[in-house]
Design an enzyme around this catalytic site. Structure first.
Site, PDB file in Angstrom:
ATOM      1  N   PRO A 106       0.298  -1.298  -0.030  1.00 23.42           N
ATOM      2  CA  PRO A 106      -0.190   0.149  -0.067  1.00 23.42           C
ATOM      3  C   PRO A 106       0.581   1.511   0.137  1.00 23.42           C
ATOM      4  CG  PRO A 106      -0.992  -2.124   1.752  1.00 23.42           C
ATOM      5  CD  PRO A 106       0.393  -2.338   0.839  1.00 23.42           C
ATOM      6  N   ASN A 107       0.583   2.475  -0.571  1.00 26.70           N
ATOM      7  CA  ASN A 107       1.131   3.137  -0.809  1.00 26.70           C
ATOM      8  C   ASN A 107       2.236   3.471  -1.194  1.00 26.70           C
ATOM      9  OD1 ASN A 107      -1.367   5.386   0.894  1.00 26.70           O
ATOM     10  ND2 ASN A 107      -0.408   3.470   1.844  1.00 26.70           N
TER      11      ASN A 107
ATOM     12  N   ASN B 285       7.997  -4.988  -0.489  1.00 29.84           N
ATOM     13  CA  ASN B 285       7.947  -4.301   0.478  1.00 29.84           C
ATOM     14  C   ASN B 285       6.340  -4.492   0.970  1.00 29.84           C
ATOM     15  OD1 ASN B 285       8.425  -1.421   1.505  1.00 29.84           O
ATOM     16  ND2 ASN B 285       8.956  -0.771   0.012  1.00 29.84           N
TER      17      ASN B 285
ATOM     18  N   ARG C 154      12.644   5.456  12.870  1.00 30.88           N
ATOM     19  CA  ARG C 154      10.646   6.334  13.124  1.00 30.88           C
ATOM     20  C   ARG C 154      10.011   5.737  14.499  1.00 30.88           C
ATOM     21  NH1 ARG C 154       8.399   5.516   7.017  1.00 30.88           N
ATOM     22  NH2 ARG C 154       7.300   7.012   7.803  1.00 30.88           N
TER      23      ARG C 154
ATOM     24  N   GLU D 169      12.574  -8.901   1.910  1.00 34.04           N
ATOM     25  CA  GLU D 169      12.146  -7.734   2.443  1.00 34.04           C
ATOM     26  C   GLU D 169      12.861  -6.819   2.816  1.00 34.04           C
ATOM     27  OE1 GLU D 169      10.447  -8.610   5.973  1.00 34.04           O
ATOM     28  OE2 GLU D 169      10.169  -6.406   6.998  1.00 34.04           O
TER      29      GLU D 169
ATOM     30  N   HIS E  96      12.908  -1.845   2.775  1.00 29.38           N
ATOM     31  CA  HIS E  96      12.047  -1.166   2.730  1.00 29.38           C
ATOM     32  C   HIS E  96      13.162  -0.188   2.691  1.00 29.38           C
ATOM     33  CE1 HIS E  96       9.201  -2.857   5.610  1.00 29.38           C
ATOM     34  NE2 HIS E  96      10.170  -3.247   5.921  1.00 29.38           N
TER      35      HIS E  96
ATOM     36  N   ARG F  20       5.319  11.909  -1.640  1.00 32.23           N
ATOM     37  CA  ARG F  20       4.899  11.661  -0.646  1.00 32.23           C
ATOM     38  C   ARG F  20       6.059  11.108   0.393  1.00 32.23           C
ATOM     39  NH1 ARG F  20       4.338   4.839   1.681  1.00 32.23           N
ATOM     40  NH2 ARG F  20       3.659   6.072   3.239  1.00 32.23           N
TER      41      ARG F  20
ATOM     42  N   ALA G  37       2.818  -0.362   4.637  1.00 33.59           N
ATOM     43  CA  ALA G  37       2.098  -0.328   6.566  1.00 33.59           C
ATOM     44  C   ALA G  37       1.713  -1.555   6.419  1.00 33.59           C
ATOM     45  CB  ALA G  37       1.347   1.164   6.576  1.00 33.59           C
TER      46      ALA G  37
ATOM     47  N   TYR H 136      10.866   9.366   2.092  1.00 33.89           N
ATOM     48  CA  TYR H 136      10.767   8.687   0.972  1.00 33.89           C
ATOM     49  C   TYR H 136      11.826   9.058  -0.616  1.00 33.89           C
ATOM     50  CZ  TYR H 136       7.326   6.581   3.754  1.00 33.89           C
ATOM     51  OH  TYR H 136       6.994   5.271   4.723  1.00 33.89           O
TER      52      TYR H 136
END
Lengths: 144, 144, 144, 144, 144, 144, 144, 144, 144, 144, 144, 144
Positions: J11-12, J76, J109, J100, J102, J19, J79, J24
């Site tokens: 998502p996103n 990835n 964070r 995985e 990111h 964004r 969320a 990012y």
């Protein structure tokens, strides 16, 4: 005069030797008691008695009976180790020096086995030496 | 007709008077029961009975036996206070009003003594007044 | 040869039918056992026995006695579900497949009822079907 | 000489009798004080005073004023029970024996009501007997 | 009239039989459905339907569609069991009795598998009996 | 007849407009009250009163005074939001519908600001709309 | 030019009016939308659109589509409120001011409903005013 | 051939005998080592070496050096017991059977002393027997 | 021009010198203030004022009054240290540099005394130096 | 034969580049994919495919489709990383080695971003290298 | 005779002045030591020594060396503050009064910086006054 | 000019290749460094240095020495990953971009291995690719 000692075993320890052998070994407590502990006790002028029960209440009763009759308690509370505050209180109330023993290393198993609610009322803990844990307790007493 | 009351004492409370006197005082429960509680009960037309056990199961059995035969239960579960959900359930199931008493102020001792799993199924708690905690419970009943 | 099964009920389950009916229903376990379970067992060549105790120790003793004599254990540990690591260990030690049953849905009640310390040593759990929970356990066994 | 006692009530207890009657009953504290507590005090040679405030600071001030003037404090801190470490410290500092009372059984309500930060500095706790909780406190004092 | 039942399977359950066989067994759900469940349903006058999706939203949509059309829901939410409060709410909103089933004993695996957020809105839980868990659910319904 | 409403502001809200302007804006509550809230109230036949205190006890007293005299309470408890169980109890006891408002979005600030102990005793919460949060509360009331 | 606003409703909110009426009321969202929200929007020159989905992914897609096309988002994420960090991120990424609304007071229900993982990325929260929660959001926007 | 054993003592244990005597006793480790341990070792054909350091890194280096040269490690990690995952890893990596000893009963002291991060990589633990804890470890080895 | 400083003492600190002397010493704050602090202030051109209250609200009011009139605040919030987020907010809002002092070492006492909710809004903390803690604060200011 | 690899973005991540650029970066994934990843793949005989969805269910479906068709998965989860146990299970079930990645360093964070529920079912994690995180994953594969 | 004092600085404090200046200021400890601390010490008949190490073991060794040679220890353990129980034990064992200082206000930074495991074994804590924190410690000593 | 890079390995990593091979593989770091990393560095104009220590203090010293001399730090802190806030601070203080690498996937092992206290001060993390994790870090640098 000989010092009087009782070994108190809690729930399921009557099955030692035929239960999860990879954890507890394959020797029964009875054989070990007769072949090693009693003989060591005799040699060292220790009067040794053995008691096992799966009942928390029986164990508490037995601890009470030790008042005035025993000099040391060696106790393996089995799984009661992890929740029996009543045994904790019984040991604290009877004022007889106690040694907590475990066959396996309880600190390297499930999380819930890592906490002993009994420990604050005993003199010392011996954990992880198989049935030899009991003998180490006797050795400590014999030299005290 | 006299109301019928039972006092149920849990593990180690048979030692009261000879156990950690700084916490529990040096009067035995037996003496206090005869010298104060029974006399108070008689004067106030209360039919009083006493039961002690170090066995959780015996305590549950005794609570069950109260159904139809007792009007009030005064219970000091000893260290079972802190883990015996089974006694909690027994009290909830029997539907007889119960009063939980403690000799010492359990809320000013070790952290684990601050939680009672029994409390949600009793009418009230009296804690910290020495053996007088039992008498306060009787006084409440005598005026109910 | 018929398979041999024991149903073991823990504390307060002797009161089923006359205890918190909104939670546990108003049929006694005894009636249900005679009218449904025994009949089902007979029809399916299952040898069924029943045991209830309010004593953790008795339950552990009974589990030990099953070694070599029972093929399945159906156990409802009552409130002991939530703290009796000793029953957990007994089931693990006896190596007989066990099914944990609960009359009510323990996962929709008080927080402390949501954790079963027994579960890691059983094959499966059936919870929330009233007394039928026991029958489902039998049905599973009859088809195994 | 008569012993001097003060009852200190915390926030919202002035509303007792007209507030959540299912929890606190429908008798006002004022009526109960006049009809039961004062009469009991008189009969037992106790000098009784009453103080209520919704202000933590007033309660602390009042506890300080007790030094040298009161023999016992009976305190129901209301919701301050659960966070006023300042009242805890005031009671500890004044060194007058104090009894914590609650009208309802705070241990069978919301989770946050189960913890009293006051308890470690009082002699005893009485909780769950309705307004009679106060009388039990007086009875304990009258026999001390 | 036949009762109408739907089995709803959540994410990854379409892989049963070819996925971690030591945990889930090596029989596909499809075969089991055809060979055991449909046949049982037919014999017992149950109208059975099957639905699987890896999409939480599809499962919720499907639960909504059951309103007025199904008498029972048998649901295995897969890993959504552990976080889908939305499925919890869907089941609570639709008011159709639901049974939560799991192939493996989720209570003896990773810690995060021990919590079901779905459970509070179902009638009962059956966990650990392999694919037979579904059949037990049907058996319960057929006798209800 | 006009409905009677009180706005109760807790600690430090008298400083709004000159305090951490990035969080709370730079308009004083006083100006906003006069320029927006009072005018809205008048237009909508609402009888509006305003009260601010840095004292928890004063706030509780003021809530008590509302009994029988106010139809709605709009309360911004300031930092008391996070620990004043006494205000929670006051609102629950007075039985007047209350709306909890916050100028900032308390859920996107420090962790301790995310929990309101007041919320369980109010009808609704409005948080994050600056001083407009108060007006939204009034708007809800005016349409109720 | 009219400001453009979208109302996004999450899982199960399509059932409002026919679902747990004691919590959510018995008016459907559709009726309320037509009878109150659209009319209010028209009067206040707000361009209003409505979207509901039980699919987290659809909601995220819809939020993305708002970029460049909407001036405000009013969102009731339903049970996704409590775990959908993906919606949190979508709202943060799209940079359109958003208002989180809830029909019921989520802070006075189950513990897990008290935490919104969405809140840190919205401007404000309105919770507990029934369907009027949506109107309050519109009122805020109409005056911004 | 004699078995080769090393005793490794961690931070502050060089002060034993002159440090908090009520906890650790007033005999220095040096004296005890010479007077009891060395003599016991000699009698039992054990080759004994002693190492103490206040540096975690030195202890790890020393453990590495044992590979191929020692048959047993007896280690008292001092306060490193409670956080040195690096010593845990060193013991696990060297694959030499290790025994963890403590002079005092660490389970009856501060909360943070109750957790040993070392324990999962040792064979057994001996805690609470004063300096005799070391001798018990030797006795176990001599009989292995 | 002299810098203007206020010392603000919270609940129970008026009793210093006659309260738990083993923790707080036996010198009253008044004597120390007159004999040490005022004299030091005078010598160092500091304008010193003293304020004590058992009322959280009074302390907040007094902090507000400092805006524009004081250059430094020295505050010992007493037990309010541990829960008064309102004092935290007052200090943050007034933007006057503040120093938090404690007579005893709060970090070596009960667990709940180890957390100060005030600390994040002060410049520095001085804890454990008896009444000298206040003087150290003055010394820091005099050299700033 | 070329190895077949799929990159799956959650998502996103379709918004990357437009964004929260401080977190990012401002390069879109699309550009990076075409300009760096595809070219690298070609040079190293890797068959590369790309898939993005805001729907958890689509991602699970896509993972299932990889069985028998892909040699590596680079994922990835956005969320969903923090709660999608269903993706965890999908990866574990499909038995294809997964990496995985990111873009940002999720460990520096918000607290809730520090836990990945996906990690236990992947081979390795690469986090914090901007879009280069994907390239590092490819580089690892190209040398495996 | 002059009192002998040692300042012990832990890891990374050698970088003060050139490290995160917004937190630690831009003056090096060396300059401050020479220009302020040494001069103050001389004037007040204090014998001052300085020691810095990035090695926990060196710090413990140095504390041990203080026995019999130093009257006070001023210690800033740097990040060891938060996990070095070994330094805690060293300070407790050496019985020399110690003062814990921190340059920044550790209580207003990351959560993990709020807990000092050293604090229970020191006399007092001074935190947040920049390098002046050290001078305040000296001032306290000079007046003791 | 070549960029200068140091690889820093923490405790026990000198044993790689001969330690728990199932977790860490059976290739020694030395061989891998010579055969793969040095060659890659040379080809890519990277100046590579290697440092290993079992001493936290040495690692911190070495990080300090990098200031002004290195362009990148690649660090595998071994078990210090989980508690050395001092290394965290050293990396934060030196302001050289750092990459944290782990041979195994630390997120799929014991719970305590899932938390890295170092991560918040590094640019990125690479975990689980065996010794190739180091090479991926180099590859990232070579393309930066």
């Amino acid at each position: 005069m000989d010092r009087k000692i009782i070994i108190i075993n809690g729930p399921n320890l009557n099955l030692t030797g035929s239960r999860e052998e990879n954890v507890y070994g394959n020797k029964s407590f009875g054989s070990f008691y007769n072949e090693e502990l009693l003989i060591f006790a005799e040699k060292n002028d220790l009067n040794l008695e053995y008691f096992q029960s799966n009942h928390e209440g029986d164990i508490i009763d037995r601890i009470h009976d030790c008042i005035g009759h025993k000099d040391f308690i060696i106790i393996n509370p089995g799984a009661l180790t992890h929740y029996s505050y009543a045994i904790h209180d019984a040991l604290a109330a009877c004022r007889i020096p106690a040694i907590e023993v475990h066959i396996s290393n309880i600190f390297s198993r499930e999380d819930w086995r890592k906490l002993s609610v009994i420990s604050p009322s005993v003199k010392g803990i011996i954990s992880g030496f198989g049935l030899k844990s009991y003998k180490l307790a006797l050795q400590f007493i014999s030299e005290s």
